[in-house]
Enzyme design. Structure first.
Site, short mmCIF file in Angstrom:
data_model
loop_
_atom_site.label_atom_id
_atom_site.label_comp_id
_atom_site.label_asym_id
_atom_site.label_seq_id
_atom_site.Cartn_x
_atom_site.Cartn_y
_atom_site.Cartn_z
N HIS A 22 0.84 -1.21 0.00
CA HIS A 22 0.00 0.00 0.00
C HIS A 22 0.87 1.26 0.00
O HIS A 22 0.66 2.18 -0.81
CB HIS A 22 -0.91 -0.02 1.24
CG HIS A 22 -1.77 1.18 1.36
ND1 HIS A 22 -3.12 1.17 1.04
CD2 HIS A 22 -1.50 2.45 1.80
CE1 HIS A 22 -3.63 2.37 1.27
NE2 HIS A 22 -2.68 3.16 1.72
N GLU A 23 1.85 1.31 0.89
CA GLU A 23 2.69 2.51 1.00
C GLU A 23 3.61 2.67 -0.20
O GLU A 23 3.85 3.79 -0.66
CB GLU A 23 3.50 2.46 2.31
CG GLU A 23 2.66 2.45 3.57
CD GLU A 23 1.72 3.64 3.67
OE1 GLU A 23 2.08 4.74 3.17
OE2 GLU A 23 0.62 3.49 4.24
N HIS A 26 1.83 4.33 -3.08
CA HIS A 26 1.84 5.79 -2.96
C HIS A 26 3.17 6.36 -3.45
O HIS A 26 3.22 7.31 -4.24
CB HIS A 26 1.64 6.21 -1.50
CG HIS A 26 0.24 6.05 -0.99
ND1 HIS A 26 -0.86 6.52 -1.66
CD2 HIS A 26 -0.23 5.48 0.16
CE1 HIS A 26 -1.96 6.24 -0.96
NE2 HIS A 26 -1.60 5.61 0.14
#
Length: 222
Positions: A22-23, A26
């Site tokens: 997820h990170e 980004h």
């Protein structure tokens, strides 16, 4: 007892894989949009140790609601600032949806073909099952238009300028989110809270809809 241990171990492994994806999503999109801040801050990686917040990890393991260290970005570096913020914000939740999408057929394959290998086969099946549920939940949770979640930053890009509504969410969003989470945690113990467990209603309703789509799509192949 064994089932509980398998579920906790599977949850821990799922968290250790899901949060870095997820990170990194980004960070990857931010760099592609022209901002190298994630690289300079050492966050352009899938290494879990670079992304986890210890307290957030503990909370996620205990109550399935936690947080990671946010990836630092500088929107001023984006080639198109509004578009860049939108794409970076969407990237995280979409990565969760993608992980859930590929985890479901792996779960089916483990059920259909994995031989009985002590408790290893049970661990694999439980792990992929948890991966699906966790990532669907994170996808939906992060889309909530409440600060500091990704959904809030997506909402911000829909407005041409700052306004009272955005300022309200930015100032009180964390408290609203905490209240929703606490109600969800205690809803099982105090049945009266079920009537105001808006977060649980949202996650269950939308989660069931996504599960039906997964089942329908992968049912073509299985």
């Amino acid at each position: 007892m064994i089932d509980t241990i398998l579920e906790l171990l599977s949850l821990f492994l799922a968290i250790m894989l899901t949060i870095p994806v997820h990170e990194f999503a980004h960070a990857f999109v931010a760099v592609k949009c022209g901002d190298n801040t994630p690289k300079y801050s050492g966050r352009y990686t899938l290494n879990p140790l670079k992304h986890f917040d210890p307290l957030g990890l503990l909370m996620m393991a205990l109550v399935r609601f936690g947080w990671a260290k946010p990836v630092p970005i500088n929107p001023a570096n984006f080639k198109n600032q509004r578009r860049g913020v939108l794409l970076v914000s969407v990237a995280g939740p979409l990565s969760n949806l993608f992980v859930a999408f590929i985890s479901y057929p792996l779960f089916l394959l483990s059920v259909l073909f994995l031989p009985d290998i002590m408790l290893f086969d049970d661990l694999i099946r439980t792990f992929f099952s948890v991966m699906v549920g966790l990532n669907v939940s994170l996808f939906l949770f992060n889309l909530l238009p409440i600060f500091p979640l990704d959904g809030f930053h997506i909402l911000e890009t829909c407005f041409k300028r700052d306004n009272a509504f955005l300022r309200f969410l930015r100032q009180y969003g964390s408290y609203i989110l905490l209240g929703l989470i606490l109600i969800g945690i205690f809803a099982d113990s105090f049945s009266v809270l079920n009537y105001v467990d808006l977060l649980g209603l949202y996650l269950n309703t939308c989660g069931n809809f996504i599960f039906r789509i997964l089942i329908a799509f992968w049912g073509i192949f299985f």
